[in-house]
Structure formats: structure tokens, C-alpha cells
Motif scaffolding. Sequence first.
Motif, PDB file in Angstrom:
ATOM      1  N   LEU A 112       0.555  -1.249  -0.305  1.00 10.37           N
ATOM      2  CA  LEU A 112       0.170  -0.318  -0.076  1.00 10.37           C
ATOM      3  C   LEU A 112       1.724   1.233   0.050  1.00 10.37           C
ATOM      4  N   ASP A 154       2.724   5.132   2.261  1.00  5.65           N
ATOM      5  CA  ASP A 154       2.174   5.502   3.417  1.00  5.65           C
ATOM      6  C   ASP A 154       0.753   5.522   3.385  1.00  5.65           C
ATOM      7  N   VAL A 164      -2.257   7.116   5.204  1.00 13.29           N
ATOM      8  CA  VAL A 164      -3.268   7.716   5.638  1.00 13.29           C
ATOM      9  C   VAL A 164      -4.349   8.440   6.295  1.00 13.29           C
ATOM     10  N   TYR A 165      -4.787   7.201   6.333  1.00 16.09           N
ATOM     11  CA  TYR A 165      -6.202   7.090   7.272  1.00 16.09           C
ATOM     12  C   TYR A 165      -6.316   5.465   7.389  1.00 16.09           C
ATOM     13  N   ASP A 171     -10.080   4.495   8.544  1.00 12.79           N
ATOM     14  CA  ASP A 171     -11.690   5.274   8.625  1.00 12.79           C
ATOM     15  C   ASP A 171     -12.579   3.893   8.847  1.00 12.79           C
ATOM     16  N   THR A 226     -11.877   0.983   6.114  1.00 11.57           N
ATOM     17  CA  THR A 226     -10.862   1.175   4.794  1.00 11.57           C
ATOM     18  C   THR A 226      -9.437   1.909   5.429  1.00 11.57           C
ATOM     19  N   GLU A 273      -6.463   3.679   3.749  1.00  9.67           N
ATOM     20  CA  GLU A 273      -5.868   4.534   2.686  1.00  9.67           C
ATOM     21  C   GLU A 273      -4.733   5.395   2.716  1.00  9.67           C
ATOM     22  N   ALA A 274      -3.496   4.106   1.278  1.00  6.71           N
ATOM     23  CA  ALA A 274      -3.118   5.228   0.940  1.00  6.71           C
ATOM     24  C   ALA A 274      -2.596   6.624   0.005  1.00  6.71           C
ATOM     25  N   VAL A 275      -1.795   7.440   0.208  1.00  4.57           N
ATOM     26  CA  VAL A 275      -2.063   7.781  -0.798  1.00  4.57           C
ATOM     27  C   VAL A 275      -2.777   8.383  -1.459  1.00  4.57           C
ATOM     28  N   LYS A 276      -2.651   7.328  -3.261  1.00  4.03           N
ATOM     29  CA  LYS A 276      -2.841   7.237  -4.065  1.00  4.03           C
ATOM     30  C   LYS A 276      -4.122   6.123  -3.834  1.00  4.03           C
ATOM     31  N   THR A 277      -4.719   5.290  -2.725  1.00  6.62           N
ATOM     32  CA  THR A 277      -5.124   3.825  -3.365  1.00  6.62           C
ATOM     33  C   THR A 277      -6.118   4.352  -1.726  1.00  6.62           C
ATOM     34  N   VAL A 278      -7.341   3.714  -1.748  1.00  4.22           N
ATOM     35  CA  VAL A 278      -8.457   3.021  -0.873  1.00  4.22           C
ATOM     36  C   VAL A 278      -8.769   1.269  -0.887  1.00  4.22           C
ATOM     37  N   LEU A 281      -3.925   6.023  16.019  1.00  6.14           N
ATOM     38  CA  LEU A 281      -3.803   5.694  14.302  1.00  6.14           C
ATOM     39  C   LEU A 281      -4.854   7.727  13.524  1.00  6.14           C
ATOM     40  N   ASN A 282      -5.704   7.726  14.619  1.00 10.10           N
ATOM     41  CA  ASN A 282      -5.978   9.230  14.301  1.00 10.10           C
ATOM     42  C   ASN A 282      -5.082  10.277  13.655  1.00 10.10           C
ATOM     43  N   PRO A 326      -1.605   7.601  11.670  1.00  9.49           N
ATOM     44  CA  PRO A 326      -1.903   6.696  10.568  1.00  9.49           C
ATOM     45  C   PRO A 326      -0.548   6.010  10.182  1.00  9.49           C
TER      46      PRO A 326
END
Lengths: 126, 361
Positions: free
Chosen positions: A35, A37, A39-40, A42, A58, A60-65, A83-84, A87
Motif C-alpha cells: 500500500l 504510506d 494516511v487514514y 477509517d 477502510t 487509505e494510502a496516498v493514492k489508494t483506498v 491511528l487517528n 496512521p
Amino acid sequence: MNFPDNLRYTKDHEWVRVEGDHAFIGITDFAQSELGDIVYVDVNTIGKTLNAEEVFGTVEAVKTVSDLFLPISGTILELNVELNTNPELVNQDPYEKGWMVKVKMANPSEAKELMDKAAYTALVGH
Amino acid sequence: MIKDTPFTHFHLALGAKMAAFAGYNMPISYTGINDEHLAVRNRTGVFDVSHMGEFVLKGEKAIDLIQRVTSNDASKLSPGKIQYSCLPNDKGGIVDDLLVYRLGEKEWMLVVNASNIEKDWSWISKFNTDNVEMHNISDKTALLAVQGPDSIKALQKLTDVNLSEISYYTFKKGVFAGIENVLISNTGYTGAGGFEIYFEDLNAGLIWNKIFEAGKEFNMQAIGLAARDTLRLEMGFCLYGNDIDDTTSPIEAGLGWITKFTKEFTNRDQIEGQKKNGVLRKLVGFEMIDRGIPRHDYIIVNEAGEAIGKVTSGTQSPSLNKAIGMGYVKSEYAAEGNKIFISIRDNKIAAQVVKLPFYKN
């Protein structure tokens, strides 16, 4: 790559650590590396009871969910609140500080049916 | 059939994650998107963008053809100058966006998106009624974008051309890394400063190695397409296929500044009408207020939950450490400061329209 002995694994690249009738769940070293980096994370299923393989959140990486699938059935008790704000812990320490949710297992024997280290290592080819 | 660029073996040797993009086997990332992104913002990084298309147009009538197919006014360019422009279609949309280089009095180069090379070539050819000499040199042209504040110091070691004299959107041709006739262009797609270097693909290996040698003291690194996308999005630069396409007008996209009604061009009347009378939707930049990351094709809604548009690009911004995006909204929602909502997995997540660019140097 690191796949600890004391965990169980899924084909969706999640891991499970069983403690009594509770389970901690996260994604594997292989998954975080694929994945990139993170970043989120959720998770909006806190308090919900889900079946095995249902989506509990879910990542989320910089470019993918990507969907997160619950490896075993149970009730989502809590999210790793660290993680809030951090992440990237999922990348840095996927099995300890980067755990995602704590679950009360509906059927603790389910975890035994998941892959062990050898089977998962064979799956990802490392 | 997936094509390689002249640098594909370097990417593989560096352990890049590769993927097919516009028919080319391209590096998506090497060390990680955030790391590569910040390397460009803070130091210097090298992008292989050899997949881009290059057309050379020559002769007395070349300017007339360019003026006919592009929206900006190419007659304003003197040799050595570059212009951002677009090819409007005849249905209100955009065939492609491009850079127009004036190579000489009667010689021009058009740099187009890799995914549109064939479409653009046949579109322009359709208007070439005066038999202007056209060459598609895409397959033998290598292109490296060296971007970031330290790029000029690294590259200056490789050439006697005074790089500080090449101002933004101009170029010079000269000897670079011992190779003649290299085109050094002060352009890029990052907002980080730097140059784009065009040369014949037979010199690719030598030039790649020399650039990295020169960049070593600045910790220069190779940068993939993923960080290219986050860098351009922080600047609010449009990406063809995401933010602009065959159905979006240049005026809706905020590209009115590259439409010049001093000359005839495709669909000029409709575009001029839009500029005068306004448009129903506009491309805006927005920042998330509440937690969530906007993504391409997510629906934009108002307070009442009614659809008012669609996200065209979105990401977590590595430089700003917040979630940003661009999208089309009904014009009445397009003013800066307006609160809009992004529908993310059936939740209404608050965002605010902001002025572009997101990232200010």
C-alpha cells in the motif's frame, strides 16, 4: 518480511492476535509495504457485530483506498485511536503499535481455521 | 503491447513499483510517495516522463495550423519561448492540453499527453489542409524532468548553458552532459522549480547516469508518477483525463487565461460565449474540514445532501498534511470559502472551497 509466529493470517492480508475471547486485528507487513504510506484508517463499525469477511473499515494510502475485511466474526469494541493522529504507525509497526481494531469474538475457534505463518508466507511468496 | 521507455531498466534496477500507464511500463514509486514528494519540494528529484508525446511542425504555414487548433495565441511566442495551451474540440470539450514550443522562426514543437498521442495527431492532421510538415518524434525522444530547488545547482555542473538565464516557460538548446542539441526547458508539473530535458533516446543511459552523478551531493532521487500526481495537485494543475477531458470546457476548468479571442480556433464562438455569459459548473479546489480523503468520482453534495458536482482529483497532501481535492461544482457553490460536502462511503464530510494553488512557495 516479518510474519510473527503467534499470529493468524488471511488471504486479504490481515492478521489476528487472539487474547482470551478478544482478538486484535491489523494488516500484514506485506500489505503495508504494497500500500505504501498509510494516511487514514477509517472505521465506522465500532459497537457493531459483523460476520467473518464483512467490511469493518477502510485503509487509505496516498493514492489508494482498500476495504478492511474482518477475519473472524464478532463485535468491534474499539479502534486504535493512535491511528487517528499517526496512521503511519501501520507502516512502521504493523503488528504492535499499528493494530487497527479490538474485537470480541463470537466464536473463538474460527481463528484456528485461519492461516498460520508458514501458510501465509507461502501465499505471499516471501 | 506495453512499451518500455529508454529508462525502464534503471527503474527496475532501483526496485520501483511499475505499472502500465498510457501504454508504457512506468515507475509509480521507488522509496514511497511521501518521501519522493518531499524530496522534490525540498531538494531535487528526477522523473522519467519519456512517455509524453512530441510533434514537430515546420514551415511557413505551421503557425497558422497551430493557431487554428490551439486556444492560446502562439503568435505571441518568439523563438525560445513556451506556452501552455489546449486543443478545444468542436463539442465544447478539450481534446488535450499541451505545451507549445517555438523552436525557430518556422519550427515548433507540441508536447502532448502520452495517452492522447494518436488522438491528437489525427485531430491536428484533420486541420492540416496546407500540408504543413509534421513529425511525430515521440518514440525517439527521451524526456527527464529534474524538479526541486537544488535541481539548477546539480544540472549546471553538466552544461555551459547558463541555466539561471533560462526563465520560466523558456528554453535553450545546447551541449548537456557532453551531448549536443539537448533542449533544456524551464518547465515542469510540480511547482518546485527545475527543468525538463529533452534529448534523443540513444543518449538516455549516459544522461541518466550523469544527472544522478551531478545530483549525488544533493541527495537527488528518482521520483515516480504517484508523487508527480500529488505534486501537481498541490499546485492545482489540471490532469487530462481527471480534471479536464473531452466533455469539460476550458472556461469551466478555469483555463480562460489560455483562451485568446484574437484569432480563429476550434469552437471559439462557444468558448467566447461562455467567457462572457458564464458557465453552469466550475472546477474548484477544496480542502477537507472534517476527516476524510476525497477521491476521483466521489459525489459533491450541498448541506441538504443534494448532488452539486463530482470530485476529479483528491489526495492527502504530503506537503500540507491535509486532504485536498479538485472537482466540478454548480457555479453558485464555486466561491472561495463556500462550504461543500464530499460523499465518502455514504457519509457527508465537510469541505471548503479554497483558492488555488493549495501549496504556496
